[in-house]
Design a protein around this motif. Sequence first.
Motif, PDB file in Angstrom:
ATOM      1  N   LYS A  85       0.320   5.425   0.876  1.00  0.00           N
ATOM      2  CA  LYS A  85      -0.644   6.340   1.498  1.00  0.00           C
ATOM      3  C   LYS A  85      -0.402   7.757   1.013  1.00  0.00           C
ATOM      4  N   SER A 127       0.838  -1.212   0.000  1.00  0.00           N
ATOM      5  CA  SER A 127       0.000   0.000   0.000  1.00  0.00           C
ATOM      6  C   SER A 127       0.864   1.249   0.000  1.00  0.00           C
ATOM      7  N   ASN A 159      -5.550   6.456  -0.484  1.00  0.00           N
ATOM      8  CA  ASN A 159      -4.539   5.411  -0.402  1.00  0.00           C
ATOM      9  C   ASN A 159      -4.667   4.499  -1.603  1.00  0.00           C
ATOM     10  N   HIS A 198      -3.850   0.548  -2.758  1.00  0.00           N
ATOM     11  CA  HIS A 198      -3.437  -0.799  -2.389  1.00  0.00           C
ATOM     12  C   HIS A 198      -3.248  -1.615  -3.660  1.00  0.00           C
TER      13      HIS A 198
END
Lengths: 112, 111
Positions: free
Chosen positions: A22, A20, A75, A77
């Motif tokens: 951010k 991930s 975010n 992912h």
Amino acid sequence: DTAVSQTPKYLVTQMGNDKSIKCEQNLGHDTMYWYKQDSKKFLKIMFSYNNKELIINETVPNRFSPKSPDKAHLNLHINSLELGDSAVYFCASSQSGANVLTFGAGSRLTVL
Amino acid sequence: ELKVEQNPLFLSMQEGKNYTIYCNYSTTSDRLYWYRQDPGKSLESLFVLLSNGAVKQEGRLMASLDTKARLSTLHITAAVHDLSATYFCAAESSGNTPLVFGKGTRLSVIA
């Protein structure tokens, strides 16, 4: 104070892993984006969110899933990473009606 | 689908010389944006051109927009080494749609 901040700045991982990235902005903007910049420096839009709602979802593999918990955060992912995912991922933000993007510093993803 | 094309993609120029980078876009767009990216860094907004005939200048850089020709230019006057960077133009097909970027022009200014 960094206006658009991304973490991590560098990410090295193996194929098949999940990772991930951010992004947070403190500009009060209502729109956030993810752009991908490949090794040839081509910059391509991946996703756009306005007030937490997905607006644009370009042709991106569904292994990529953006999430916006609030309008200051977006975010990204990525599941089952592939070699071709290696790139620099830029988060950006803007205010509706004024499409001047403020970019984060970028997150360089290397998939081995 | 909006396409944005820049040329040249690579430009090596001597200090003190003038040159122009061209940006063509394929569909109607009233706004055109120029960004600068230094190696390994993020993109920084240089100019926003909001209407036909708009001209903006900052130091040795001047940008203009001709919406009828779907063309924007970035003119560099008396180049200096500090201008070495990649310059991107970007257009939007309508308000509130994400910017579509050109491939960038990598400029190297040499002594």
